[in-house]
Design a protein around this motif. Sequence first.
Motif, mmCIF file in Angstrom:
data_model
loop_
_atom_site.group_PDB
_atom_site.id
_atom_site.type_symbol
_atom_site.label_atom_id
_atom_site.label_comp_id
_atom_site.label_asym_id
_atom_site.label_seq_id
_atom_site.Cartn_x
_atom_site.Cartn_y
_atom_site.Cartn_z
ATOM 1 N N THR A 184 0.839 -1.184 0.000
ATOM 2 C CA THR A 184 0.000 0.000 0.000
ATOM 3 C C THR A 184 0.881 1.243 0.000
ATOM 4 O O THR A 184 1.993 1.227 0.535
ATOM 5 C CB THR A 184 -0.948 -0.007 1.221
ATOM 6 O OG1 THR A 184 -1.815 1.115 1.164
ATOM 7 C CG2 THR A 184 -0.178 0.003 2.535
ATOM 8 N N GLN A 185 0.380 2.299 -0.618
ATOM 9 C CA GLN A 185 1.165 3.519 -0.783
ATOM 10 C C GLN A 185 1.603 4.119 0.552
ATOM 11 O O GLN A 185 2.640 4.777 0.615
ATOM 12 C CB GLN A 185 0.356 4.564 -1.579
ATOM 13 C CG GLN A 185 0.116 4.198 -3.036
ATOM 14 C CD GLN A 185 1.399 4.205 -3.845
ATOM 15 O OE1 GLN A 185 2.333 4.954 -3.552
ATOM 16 N NE2 GLN A 185 1.442 3.391 -4.891
ATOM 17 N N GLU A 186 0.842 3.898 1.603
ATOM 18 C CA GLU A 186 1.204 4.476 2.898
ATOM 19 C C GLU A 186 2.588 4.023 3.352
ATOM 20 O O GLU A 186 3.334 4.794 3.948
ATOM 21 C CB GLU A 186 0.167 4.091 3.964
ATOM 22 C CG GLU A 186 -1.154 4.826 3.849
ATOM 23 C CD GLU A 186 -2.118 4.181 2.870
ATOM 24 O OE1 GLU A 186 -3.246 4.680 2.718
ATOM 25 O OE2 GLU A 186 -1.734 3.159 2.255
ATOM 26 N N LEU A 187 2.941 2.785 3.056
ATOM 27 C CA LEU A 187 4.244 2.282 3.494
ATOM 28 C C LEU A 187 5.388 2.892 2.711
ATOM 29 O O LEU A 187 6.516 2.981 3.200
ATOM 30 C CB LEU A 187 4.289 0.756 3.387
ATOM 31 C CG LEU A 187 3.409 -0.004 4.369
ATOM 32 C CD1 LEU A 187 3.665 -1.502 4.271
ATOM 33 C CD2 LEU A 187 3.639 0.462 5.797
ATOM 34 N N ASN A 192 13.183 6.119 3.323
ATOM 35 C CA ASN A 192 14.077 5.274 2.517
ATOM 36 C C ASN A 192 13.419 4.062 1.867
ATOM 37 O O ASN A 192 14.098 3.311 1.167
ATOM 38 C CB ASN A 192 15.285 4.805 3.340
ATOM 39 C CG ASN A 192 16.263 5.922 3.642
ATOM 40 O OD1 ASN A 192 16.300 6.929 2.956
ATOM 41 N ND2 ASN A 192 17.072 5.743 4.680
ATOM 42 N N ILE A 193 12.113 3.835 2.066
ATOM 43 C CA ILE A 193 11.457 2.686 1.432
ATOM 44 C C ILE A 193 11.265 2.983 -0.059
ATOM 45 O O ILE A 193 10.618 3.958 -0.422
ATOM 46 C CB ILE A 193 10.098 2.372 2.087
ATOM 47 C CG1 ILE A 193 10.256 2.161 3.594
ATOM 48 C CG2 ILE A 193 9.468 1.152 1.416
ATOM 49 C CD1 ILE A 193 11.115 0.994 3.983
ATOM 50 N N LEU A 230 5.384 -3.005 -5.707
ATOM 51 C CA LEU A 230 4.870 -1.655 -5.507
ATOM 52 C C LEU A 230 6.050 -0.731 -5.339
ATOM 53 O O LEU A 230 6.846 -0.881 -4.404
ATOM 54 C CB LEU A 230 3.959 -1.604 -4.277
ATOM 55 C CG LEU A 230 3.166 -0.318 -4.085
ATOM 56 C CD1 LEU A 230 2.167 -0.111 -5.217
ATOM 57 C CD2 LEU A 230 2.427 -0.336 -2.744
ATOM 58 N N GLN A 231 6.170 0.219 -6.242
ATOM 59 C CA GLN A 231 7.403 1.033 -6.316
ATOM 60 C C GLN A 231 7.109 2.499 -6.055
ATOM 61 O O GLN A 231 6.089 3.034 -6.503
ATOM 62 C CB GLN A 231 8.040 0.879 -7.698
ATOM 63 C CG GLN A 231 9.403 1.515 -7.833
ATOM 64 C CD GLN A 231 10.127 1.042 -9.072
ATOM 65 O OE1 GLN A 231 9.591 0.251 -9.856
ATOM 66 N NE2 GLN A 231 11.335 1.499 -9.263
ATOM 67 N N LYS A 232 8.015 3.114 -5.337
ATOM 68 C CA LYS A 232 7.899 4.552 -5.073
ATOM 69 C C LYS A 232 8.249 5.330 -6.334
ATOM 70 O O LYS A 232 9.248 5.052 -6.993
ATOM 71 C CB LYS A 232 8.840 4.970 -3.947
ATOM 72 C CG LYS A 232 8.641 6.398 -3.480
ATOM 73 C CD LYS A 232 9.413 6.649 -2.185
ATOM 74 C CE LYS A 232 9.070 7.991 -1.605
ATOM 75 N NZ LYS A 232 9.728 8.206 -0.292
ATOM 76 N N VAL A 233 7.396 6.261 -6.681
ATOM 77 C CA VAL A 233 7.626 7.082 -7.861
ATOM 78 C C VAL A 233 8.413 8.319 -7.445
ATOM 79 O O VAL A 233 7.957 9.106 -6.618
ATOM 80 C CB VAL A 233 6.302 7.497 -8.528
ATOM 81 C CG1 VAL A 233 6.561 8.393 -9.721
ATOM 82 C CG2 VAL A 233 5.505 6.270 -8.935
ATOM 83 N N GLU A 234 9.621 8.434 -7.980
ATOM 84 C CA GLU A 234 10.459 9.593 -7.644
ATOM 85 C C GLU A 234 10.020 10.814 -8.433
ATOM 86 O O GLU A 234 9.698 10.740 -9.608
ATOM 87 C CB GLU A 234 11.933 9.274 -7.970
ATOM 88 C CG GLU A 234 12.472 8.037 -7.276
ATOM 89 C CD GLU A 234 12.582 8.196 -5.768
ATOM 90 O OE1 GLU A 234 12.473 9.336 -5.280
ATOM 91 O OE2 GLU A 234 12.763 7.175 -5.081
ATOM 92 N N ASN A 235 10.008 11.965 -7.735
ATOM 93 C CA ASN A 235 9.621 13.214 -8.395
ATOM 94 C C ASN A 235 10.715 13.708 -9.334
ATOM 95 O O ASN A 235 11.888 13.527 -9.070
ATOM 96 C CB ASN A 235 9.319 14.288 -7.336
ATOM 97 C CG ASN A 235 8.117 13.908 -6.503
ATOM 98 O OD1 ASN A 235 7.177 13.285 -7.014
ATOM 99 N ND2 ASN A 235 8.119 14.264 -5.219
#
Length: 235
Positions: A184-187, A192-193, A230-235
């Motif tokens: 889930t996006q909250e995590l 650093n995740i 589920l991957q964090k999208v970098e700005n």
Amino acid sequence: MIEPLELLFGKYGFEIDRIKKIVTGIKYTATMLTNGNIGVCANLGYKINTEINNYSNLNLKDFSHRIVLNAYFNALLNYSNKFEKNGDIFEIVNFRRYKHIIMIGLFKPIVKKFQEDNIPIIVFDYRKTNSVLTSSTEQNIFQRKADTIILTSTSIFNNTFLNLIYNTNNNCDIFMLGPSSIMTQELLQYRNIKIIFGATFRKFDHRVLNVIQNDGGTRKFLKFGNKCILQKVEN
């Protein structure tokens, strides 16, 4: 910062009427929701009561309750994403670009791939004995030097997650791994995740529950699932 299970509990709540079944074995616990969604969480030796009403007054200080809650959120939230990528961590992450790699929570198949590719890795797991493990007394030192960490997602239910992520440097990439992962996006908002590697299963797939009830581990039930990212999208 508030720990993940407390955060998710505050946002999504916990409705026992949504739970159709709880099963447990030596290694894992699974919840099946009334809509057929299945979630799992490793037990790490804790005994789990499978009576649903036992959780009508959830206690976030009780590890057995936290395991059931982790499996519940695994079932509730993992199906709500459209995953653009699937695959193993080694297929997604180029570990050769890192200099100081550590693993917290022993994943033997992943360690084997590091060894086969001659990529150095330091592994910690205070619950296990294995020749590849480094003494836990050195973990804090290696964590601060690490530029990437492969972190077991069981760190969420056993409440070590916050201490682990805040004992890393600002330029450390953390990859969460394991079928216990809550996707889930909250995590991804935690420090650093970068990527969460987890799994989903076909709705009402009782094969997963049967494996877990019969004390099967990750390899035996994961063959019925889909490995998701589920991957964090970098700005």
